[in-house]
Design an enzyme around this catalytic site. Sequence first.
Site, PDB file in Angstrom:
ATOM      1  CD  GLU A   1      -3.159  -5.193  14.009  1.00 32.65           C
ATOM      2  OE1 GLU A   1      -3.106  -4.577  12.936  1.00 32.65           O
ATOM      3  OE2 GLU A   1      -4.106  -5.088  14.802  1.00 32.65           O
TER       4      GLU A   1
ATOM      5  NE  ARG B   1      -2.570  -2.616   2.756  1.00 28.38           N
ATOM      6  CZ  ARG B   1      -2.859  -2.909   4.014  1.00 28.38           C
ATOM      7  NH1 ARG B   1      -3.459  -2.027   4.774  1.00 28.38           N
ATOM      8  NH2 ARG B   1      -2.518  -4.098   4.512  1.00 28.38           N
TER       9      ARG B   1
HETATM   10  O1  LIG Z   1       2.956  -1.423  11.661  1.00 29.35           O
HETATM   11  P1  LIG Z   1       2.899  -2.841  11.273  1.00 29.35           P
HETATM   12  O2  LIG Z   1       2.378  -3.735  12.359  1.00 29.35           O
HETATM   13  O3  LIG Z   1       4.177  -3.338  10.716  1.00 29.35           O
HETATM   14  O4  LIG Z   1       1.810  -2.991  10.128  1.00 29.35           O
HETATM   15  C1  LIG Z   1       1.660  -2.079   9.078  1.00 29.35           C
HETATM   16  C2  LIG Z   1       1.802  -2.755   7.750  1.00 29.35           C
HETATM   17  O5  LIG Z   1       0.789  -3.752   7.592  1.00 29.35           O
HETATM   18  C3  LIG Z   1       0.147  -3.548   6.336  1.00 29.35           C
HETATM   19  O6  LIG Z   1       0.788  -4.177   5.286  1.00 29.35           O
HETATM   20  P2  LIG Z   1       0.777  -5.768   5.117  1.00 29.35           P
HETATM   21  O7  LIG Z   1       1.994  -6.332   5.729  1.00 29.35           O
HETATM   22  O8  LIG Z   1      -0.544  -6.307   5.538  1.00 29.35           O
HETATM   23  O9  LIG Z   1       1.000  -5.958   3.571  1.00 29.35           O
HETATM   24  P3  LIG Z   1       0.121  -5.567   2.287  1.00 29.35           P
HETATM   25  O10 LIG Z   1       0.145  -4.064   2.180  1.00 29.35           O
HETATM   26  O11 LIG Z   1       0.879  -6.228   1.193  1.00 29.35           O
HETATM   27  O12 LIG Z   1      -1.263  -6.111   2.465  1.00 29.35           O
HETATM   28  C4  LIG Z   1       0.228  -2.063   6.142  1.00 29.35           C
HETATM   29  O13 LIG Z   1       0.036  -1.699   4.789  1.00 29.35           O
HETATM   30  C5  LIG Z   1       1.594  -1.753   6.646  1.00 29.35           C
HETATM   31  O14 LIG Z   1       2.579  -1.942   5.646  1.00 29.35           O
HETATM   32  N1  LIG Z   2      -5.558  -3.270  11.350  1.00 31.06           N
HETATM   33  C1  LIG Z   2      -4.926  -3.138  10.187  1.00 31.06           C
HETATM   34  N2  LIG Z   2      -5.582  -2.691   9.094  1.00 31.06           N
HETATM   35  C2  LIG Z   2      -4.940  -2.569   7.905  1.00 31.06           C
HETATM   36  N3  LIG Z   2      -3.662  -2.867   7.734  1.00 31.06           N
HETATM   37  C3  LIG Z   2      -2.982  -3.313   8.788  1.00 31.06           C
HETATM   38  N4  LIG Z   2      -1.692  -3.679   8.934  1.00 31.06           N
HETATM   39  C4  LIG Z   2      -1.514  -4.064  10.199  1.00 31.06           C
HETATM   40  N5  LIG Z   2      -2.632  -3.957  10.914  1.00 31.06           N
HETATM   41  C5  LIG Z   2      -3.565  -3.477  10.045  1.00 31.06           C
END
Ligand SMILES: O=P(O)(O)OC[C@H]1O[C@H](OP(=O)(O)OP(=O)(O)O)[C@H](O)[C@@H]1O
Ligand SMILES: Nc1ncnc2[nH]cnc12
Length: 264
Positions: free
Chosen positions: A182, A145
């Site tokens: 998370e 994202r």
């Molecule tokens: O602060 P944190 O606990 O590290 O979480 C935040 C990250 O989690 C999500 O990405 P995700 O790893 O789900 O990957 P994606 O964007 O490919 O779905 C979000 O877009 C952040 O990059």
């Molecule tokens: N609650 C949440 N929603 C969307 N992206 C996330 N990445 C980690 N935690 C998330």
Amino acid sequence: MNTLKISFAVLKKPTSYFFGGNSVISLKSLTPPSSVKPASISGGPRVYSTFAGTGVRTDFKVNSYSNMAEPDSDHKQGDVAVKDDRIAHISSTIRVIPDFPKPGIMFQDITTMLLDPVAFKDSIDLFVERYKDKDISVVAGVEARGFIFGPPIALAIGAKFVPMRKPNKLPGAVISEEYSLEYGTDIMEMHVGAVEVGERTLVIDDLIATGGTLVAAINLLERVGANVVECACVIELPDLKGRDRLGDKPLFVLFSRYTISFCW
Ligand SMILES: O=P(O)(O)OC[C@H]1O[C@H](OP(=O)(O)OP(=O)(O)O)[C@H](O)[C@@H]1O
Ligand SMILES: Nc1ncnc2[nH]cnc12
């Protein structure tokens, strides 16, 4: 300090990284302002999925959540103070999906914001306004994202965009960092040579939860000598305390949203 002691039963199993089951906790950061009443008082669950973090009041509904907590002194929110009417609209377009991708996660879905060109553009503009005169030559975006927000910001401020990718996606020589999320663990990679020593770098992602992702990005960049001047996200989930993991590294967010649900 304005602390509310509250006895609660779990409604949607909250982010189990904090607590689970019945318990007594100190919920100072969930204390609603006196002027704001829970939407459903009679018997039903009171849900505080809240919108704070910028000092901006966002009195609107997002899904069924309509209550707010005030910023509190623990959230270092002085350094994220953006007071702008555009933020209320941006926040209103980001929907919350409970229990995705795992039970207990309140997933913040920014794809609904992308359907609203005003909200999407405003989010980019807010970042560009902050960074356009900061002499930043690298915008590093975290897959996936961060790839949505990073490139338009980079183009607008005249910086290069560097993708921080999931493992085995980049074809050249890479350096890697493993990190926790998370809802799991992951590995982040960056091309060697993409950033030069001393380059002023901004790290962009959509959201900070535990902070593991941003810490991994900072580590990768600093390993190659980048000067990471700030991290920026659209959303902060303050109850996951990701900001604390960044230490002294500045974090700028458009708004914060609490994700704990509870009733009593
Ligand atoms: O602060 P944190 O606990 O590290 O979480 C935040 C990250 O989690 C999500 O990405 P995700 O790893 O789900 O990957 P994606 O964007 O490919 O779905 C979000 O877009 C952040 O990059
Ligand atoms: N609650 C949440 N929603 C969307 N992206 C996330 N990445 C980690 N935690 C998330």
